[in-house]
Scaffold this motif. Structure first.
Motif, PDB file in Angstrom:
ATOM      1  N   UNK C  74       0.836  -1.203   0.000  1.00  0.00           N
ATOM      2  CA  UNK C  74       0.000   0.000   0.000  1.00  0.00           C
ATOM      3  C   UNK C  74       0.864   1.243   0.000  1.00  0.00           C
ATOM      4  N   UNK C  75       1.914   1.195   0.838  1.00  0.00           N
ATOM      5  CA  UNK C  75       2.766   2.368   0.923  1.00  0.00           C
ATOM      6  C   UNK C  75       3.389   2.718  -0.424  1.00  0.00           C
ATOM      7  N   UNK C  77       1.815   2.342  -3.137  1.00  0.00           N
ATOM      8  CA  UNK C  77       0.746   2.648  -4.078  1.00  0.00           C
ATOM      9  C   UNK C  77       0.500   1.520  -5.046  1.00  0.00           C
ATOM     10  N   UNK C  79      -1.496  -1.074  -4.590  1.00  0.00           N
ATOM     11  CA  UNK C  79      -2.829  -1.673  -4.507  1.00  0.00           C
ATOM     12  C   UNK C  79      -3.845  -0.624  -4.904  1.00  0.00           C
ATOM     13  N   UNK C  80      -4.834  -1.023  -5.679  1.00  0.00           N
ATOM     14  CA  UNK C  80      -5.946  -0.136  -5.978  1.00  0.00           C
ATOM     15  C   UNK C  80      -7.247  -0.855  -5.685  1.00  0.00           C
ATOM     16  N   UNK C  81      -8.206  -0.129  -5.184  1.00  0.00           N
ATOM     17  CA  UNK C  81      -9.521  -0.708  -4.919  1.00  0.00           C
ATOM     18  C   UNK C  81     -10.574   0.157  -5.597  1.00  0.00           C
ATOM     19  N   UNK C 101      -5.765   9.930  -7.205  1.00  0.00           N
ATOM     20  CA  UNK C 101      -5.188   8.641  -6.827  1.00  0.00           C
ATOM     21  C   UNK C 101      -3.678   8.641  -7.048  1.00  0.00           C
ATOM     22  N   UNK C 103      -1.771  11.218  -6.932  1.00  0.00           N
ATOM     23  CA  UNK C 103      -1.195  12.076  -5.899  1.00  0.00           C
ATOM     24  C   UNK C 103      -1.063  11.289  -4.590  1.00  0.00           C
ATOM     25  N   UNK C 104      -2.135  10.560  -4.243  1.00  0.00           N
ATOM     26  CA  UNK C 104      -2.114   9.798  -2.995  1.00  0.00           C
ATOM     27  C   UNK C 104      -1.048   8.720  -3.045  1.00  0.00           C
ATOM     28  N   UNK C 106       1.663   8.975  -4.430  1.00  0.00           N
ATOM     29  CA  UNK C 106       2.952   9.677  -4.579  1.00  0.00           C
ATOM     30  C   UNK C 106       3.569   9.422  -5.942  1.00  0.00           C
ATOM     31  N   UNK C 147      -9.041   3.661 -10.132  1.00  0.00           N
ATOM     32  CA  UNK C 147      -8.316   2.506  -9.609  1.00  0.00           C
ATOM     33  C   UNK C 147      -7.176   2.115 -10.550  1.00  0.00           C
ATOM     34  N   UNK C 150      -3.101   4.359 -11.261  1.00  0.00           N
ATOM     35  CA  UNK C 150      -1.805   4.223 -10.586  1.00  0.00           C
ATOM     36  C   UNK C 150      -1.010   3.050 -11.134  1.00  0.00           C
TER      37      UNK C 150
END
Lengths: 332, 510, 254
Positions: C74-75, C77, C79-81, C101, C103-104, C106, C147, C150
């Motif tokens: 997750x850290x 990035x 994984x996407x849901x 997404x 941005x989150x 990174x 989703x 990323x």
């Protein structure tokens, strides 16, 4: 002590001169830096305090080394706390309020009396007039419930049956009298009757002070601590007041005009202020003040006050009044 | 828009008609007279408006910044939330009769007390929605943050801060008229100029056109500020405005009582320490121990208690009917507009105007019109409670789930039926939220009216006590009034929890 | 790492109070494969997905993705849901919601990719629209684009086409899988629609009613890309029938 032969024109000239001096920067020498003090007024700015404005405008305090600010009062601005806290050197109170504060532990003395006669009147309309206390019987009187002891005292002093008077709680407004919801009002000589007169309604007023109700009003109060430590400032402040009020007496119209000029944002109306200024004179000046000077009081007056205050439920002794500052003012 | 204009015109016509009818009674100045007076005195009013307006604006800024700061603190340390909201409520309930003179003594001449009272009048109504708004983000939005392995800061930055904005806007909108009122009351502590000073002056002078002009101009300014903030919010925000449904704080659980006790101790400590540190004279700044003595073991304690009880009973006779009438009127009007939407053209501007006119200018007028008896005071309390209730209930009615309404439509159900079965249950949470927030407002209204106009009840007792320097009595009354507001708030919260548990369980979060 | 490539669930167990949502769930999902989890409503499929994403912690058991706990991925990035509820932020346009997404996660901004994905899910003209103005199906498609943006190694889709009409669903089923195949994403798809499961995935796990347990593991050996006509072929029908049989067996057993 004769009142100042001061014409309106001369006073305004002096005011202008004072202003000009301060504008060119002729401030007092820093070595003799003015002492800053405040005078806490008991209500909003109006001609009620015009003597102070005259003293202020003419620089009489500044010349005595005093920088006085006049703090306005208001419905949520009791006089006693700023004086106790030292924010104000002197406050404008009344004998009954001062007595109450002293009973609660405030170390106040009355050092001057501006209104020798209490301004409370019973105001009525001519066709249904209250000219003497006996006329009160059977009348409906509009007043604040809080003033019940005042009416009680008046009745007792004049052998009127208090229960024969019907109290109608009203706002402090002439409207209930005009619309004849009440027959008379308990109010000040210098406000509601003046407002009515300005609206063209003539009111009959019975001054309670003429019927034994002796309570000094618009009294100057200071703490015992100030009386001990800041005597010079008190004397200087009071001499300015005395001088200002004497000038006021000489020309009430000029005093009213100065008031309106100094406080353009106060919503004051010149004709009203002029009328109020005239009506104040008989309350503040008498043969006694002519003889001894403005603010002075007699020992008999103190006795009368003590008697009336007792009827209002306050026990006071003559040492509530302290004439030493006035003695210094009028003596020096 | 056209409807609102027509409605306003109808109102103005009614006002003018009433003024004509009562011409000789020195009661009402009509719109024409008001306009004439305002033009003739434009300079005076303009300067007063600038003074009061800038104090109100500074107070608005300070109060809302304080609210935002407290909300941020609550967000960082969630354990502090019961303490923050408890203290905030207590401070908000403090009567201005008591706080005004103390602020004046502490701050001296100038604009200090006006700004502080304006700030005190707004911070609570911003803090509460903001606390709700910061927690209002749906769990799935937060999951989105967590899926990418991001923590509380990303939550705050990308979701919570932005999601709280509509709540902030709703709070700011209510705050604008409140700040103006606070600044005006602050001027009663001896300010040199401003709308409040003029109000006192003209009320005393029985200058009817001037009083009505002040009331009208103050109302216009308040309405303009209300509309302006609403307009800005609509431009910036793209989601519909929220209903402020902060879940009521802790119920009567053991933890609830512990929290209440902690708040009480904090209040007493702040009270005592604050007065000590500010060096306030015990002559007028009474400490907790003084009040306890005055009520419990002073020689005249029984008399003090008796006086307080009498005054409180009198106040209760005014505030309770007024409060209930305000709630009923607010909810009733919202329902009525749901049934007959056309009426809103006239009623909505009237509702906004009624609420926006600062109570200090309406109090003398309403008492003039309705008399000093119970009617005038009850009416004023009702007006104060009515508007937030009306707004909340209108929101609530609009929350009625569309699909359920469709089901009713498919059976050709009447508007009344839909209202009873769908609208009113959907409105309940909003009604309760309004009822809870209105408790301090109702107490504020009744004490201000008693203080400025009727002289009765606990408000009259407080002003009388101040004038005769009976500060033990004044502070005892302050404690009592604060306690009553707080208890009223707690009782409504408890009722709210019970009702919502059955009617809107999603609102009651653990 | 090669041995552990993909998602490994071992003995997963999750209860909410008295209610057991997942009981003793073990499975391995091969890297870059698409697996559909099919089961009756409320069987715990979504809970399973949340456990794999690391959004909820299992009471017992472990999840390993390429040998690592989900938090690690997750850290990065990775994984996407796409949730059942599209949960787009109402104050952002469709394009900004998708861009958020990255941005989150990174990742550097990539407007071209955002535009391409929105085009692909049929929202090219709605890139600047806010969610309130989009239909339910459009919002779900925006959520899918978000989703994918990323380029995740693990893609978890929870009923992603619930609000999408049949025609668009067939179109998406043709367009989307190549995309996640191209990324090499290990994809898990939760659905209660049997045809959707067959259309999109390489493998179908049939789950029992709550608590979720595997009752059948069925391969879908149909070639990619899948044509819109595929649901009308006998091979498709055969696999569908197989799954339905397993489902009704599971329901009867419960």
């Amino acid at each position: 002590m004769p009142p100042f032969p001061l014409t309106r024109r001369r006073m305004l000239q002096m005011g202008a001169a004072g202003l000009a001096l301060s504008q060119v920067g002729l401030r007092p020498d820093p070595a003799h830096a003015a002492e800053t003090v405040a005078l806490q007024l008991s209500w909003l700015h109006s001609v009620q305090f015009a003597g102070s404005y005259i003293a202020q405008r003419n620089g009489w305090w500044r010349d005595a080394g005093l920088d006085v600010s006049l703090l306005q009062g208001g419905p949520n601005a009791p006089v006693e706390p700023p004086v106790v806290a030292g924010n104000a050197l002197v406050g404008i109170s009344a004998a009954d309020y001062t007595a109450a504060a002293v009973a609660q532990g405030a170390p106040f003395k009355i050092i001057g009396v501006a209104m020798q006669k209490n301004p409370f009147v019973i105001a009525s309309l001519p066709e249904n007039a209250v000219r003497q206390p006996a006329d009160l019987a059977g009348k409906r009187i509009g007043m604040a419930i809080a003033n019940t002891p005042v009416l009680q005292a008046l009745c007792q002093l004049n052998d009127v049956d208090f229960n024969a008077v019907q109290i109608v709680p009203t706002q402090y407004s002439a409207q209930p009298l005009i619309s004849e919801d009440v027959d008379c009002l308990l109010c000040w000589e210098t406000d509601l009757p003046v407002a009515m007169a300005m609206q063209g309604i003539k009111a009959v007023t019975m001054l309670m002070a003429d019927h034994g109700y002796a309570v000094h009003s618009q009294t100057y109060i200071a703490t015992e601590e100030s009386l001990a430590d800041r005597r010079d400032a008190l004397v200087a402040l009071m001499s300015g007041e005395v001088r200002g009020w004497n000038a006021y007496r000489a020309d009430t119209d000029a005093a009213a005009a100065l008031t309106v000029e100094m406080f353009p944002d106060a919503g004051l109306d010149l004709p009203t202020q002029k009328l109020q200024a005239q009506r104040q004179v008989p309350l503040m000046f008498s043969a006694q003040t002519d003889q001894h000077g403005f603010g002075w009081w007699s020992d008999e007056a103190v006795e009368d006050n003590i008697r009336t205050l007792a009827l209002l439920g306050s026990k006071v002794t003559p040492d509530l009044w302290d004439r030493s500052i006035l003695d210094a003012v009028h003596g020096g | 828009m056209a409807d609102a204009v027509i409605g306003t015109l109808i109102l103005l016509a009614l006002w003018q008609g009433l003024a004509f009818a009562l011409q000789d009674r020195f009661l009402i100045a009509g719109p024409a007279q008001v306009l004439g007076w305002s033009i003739a005195n434009a300079g005076l009013i303009g300067r007063a408006l600038v003074v009061t307006g800038s104090n109100a604006a500074l107070g608005f800024l300070a109060g809302n910044l304080a609210a935002i700061g407290l909300a941020a603190l609550a967000l960082v340390v969630p354990r502090l939330i019961p303490m923050i909201s408890g203290l905030a409520l207590v401070v908000f309930c403090l009567p201005m009769v008591a706080t005004g003179p103390i602020l004046r003594v502490m701050m001296g001449p100038g604009n200090g007390p006006q700004i502080v009272l304006a700030a005190l009048a707004v911070y609570y109504t911003t803090l509460i929605p903001l606390l709700a708004g910061l927690r209002a983000a749906p769990a799935s939005w937060l999951d989105l943050i967590h899926v990418y392995g991001r923590g509380r800061w990303a939550e705050l930055r990308h979701i919570r801060l932005r999601a709280a904005l509509p709540y902030l806007a709703a709070g700011l909108q209510i705050a604008a008229p409140a700040a103006f009122l606070g600044a005006m009351v602050g001027e009663f502590t001896g300010a040199e100029r401003g709308m409040g000073v003029l109000t006192i002056r003209f009320t005393r002078a029985l200058d009817i056109p001037a009083i009505w002009s002040l009331a009208a101009i103050a109302a216009l300014v308040a309405i303009a500020a209300y509309a302006l903030i609403g307009g800005i919010a609509r431009r910036i925000l793209h989601e519909p405005p929220p209903v402020i449904l902060a879940p009521p704080p802790g119920g009567p659980t053991q933890r609830g009582w512990m929290q209440a006790l902690a708040v009480l101790i904090a209040v007493l400590a702040l009270w005592w320490a604050g007065m000590r540190l500010a060096g306030l004279s015990p002559f007028f700044a009474k400490r907790p121990s003084d009040v306890l003595a005055a009520l419990a073991w002073a020689p005249d304690a029984a008399q003090t208690r008796g006086t307080l009880a009498t005054a409180l009973a009198q106040t209760a006779r005014h505030v309770l009917p007024g409060y209930c009438a305000g709630l009923a009127l607010g909810a009733g009007l919202a329902v009525l507009l749901g049934l007959v939407p056309r009426l809103s053209a006239v009623l909505t501007p009237l509702a906004v105007a009624l609420r926006s006119i600062p109570i200090v200018t309406t109090a003398p007028l309403i008492v003039l019109l309705a008399g000093r008896g119970a009617a005038g005071t009850v009416l004023l309390v009702a007006v104060m409670v009515f508007f937030p209730t009306f707004v909340a209930c209108q929101h609530g009615l609009r929350q009625a789930p569309g699909r359920i309404l469709d089901v009713f439509d498919s059976y050709a159900a009447s508007r009344l039926r839909k209202l009873i079965h769908v609208g009113i249950p959907a409105m309940l949470p909003a009604l309760f939220a309004a009822a809870r927030i209105s408790v301090p407002a109702a107490v504020l209204a009744v004490t201000v009216v008693e203080w400025l106009a009727t002289g009765g009840g606990i408000g009259g007792l407080m002003s009388l006590s101040a004038s005769v320097s009976d500060y033990d009595m004044l502070w005892s009354a302050v404690v009592l009034v604060t306690l009553m507001s707080w208890l009223g708030h707690a009782v409504i919260s408890a009722a709210e929890r019970r009702v919502l548990a059955t009617h809107a369980p999603e609102q009651v979060r653990p | 790492m090669a041995a552990e490539a993909g998602i490994a669930c071992a003995g997963l167990h999750k209860a909410f109070g008295e209610v057991e949502a997942v009981r003793d769930f073990s499975a391995h999902f091969a890297s870059a494969q698409t697996t559909a989890l099919v089961g009756p409503s409320g069987c715990g499929k979504s809970t399973l997905l949340r456990l794999i994403a690391g959004l909820d912690m299992p009471d017992r058991g472990t999840v390993a993705i390429d040998g690592q706990p989900p938090e690690r991925l997750r850290e990065r990035g990775a994984i996407s849901v796409a949730f059942q509820d599209p949960s787009l932020l109402p104050w952002l346009t469709a394009a900004r919601n998708v861009a958020l997404a990255r941005k989150l996660a990174r990742q550097p901004a990539d407007p071209a990719l955002v535009a391409r994905l929105l085009q692909m899910v049929g929202l090219g003209q709605f890139a600047q629209s806010r969610p309130a103005t989009l239909s339910g199906g459009m919002r779900q498609r925006a959520a899918i684009a978000r989703a994918l943006v990323t380029g995740p190694g693990v893609l978890l889709l929870d009923e992603p086409f619930g609000a999408v009409d049949e025609l668009t669903r067939r179109q998406l089923a043709q367009d989307l899988p190549p995309l996640w195949h191209e990324m090499g994403a290990t994809t898990l798809l939760v659905t209660h629609s049997v045809s959707e499961a067959v259309l999109l995935s390489d493998r179908v796990l049939v789950l029992s009613p709550r608590p979720a347990q595997i009752v059948a593991d069925i391969d879908v050996p149909l070639p990619h890309p899948r044509s819109p006509a595929l649901p009308d072929t006998p091979a498709f029908h055969r696999i569908e029938a197989q799954i339905r049989a397993a489902l009704s067996h599971a329901l009867d057993a419960a």
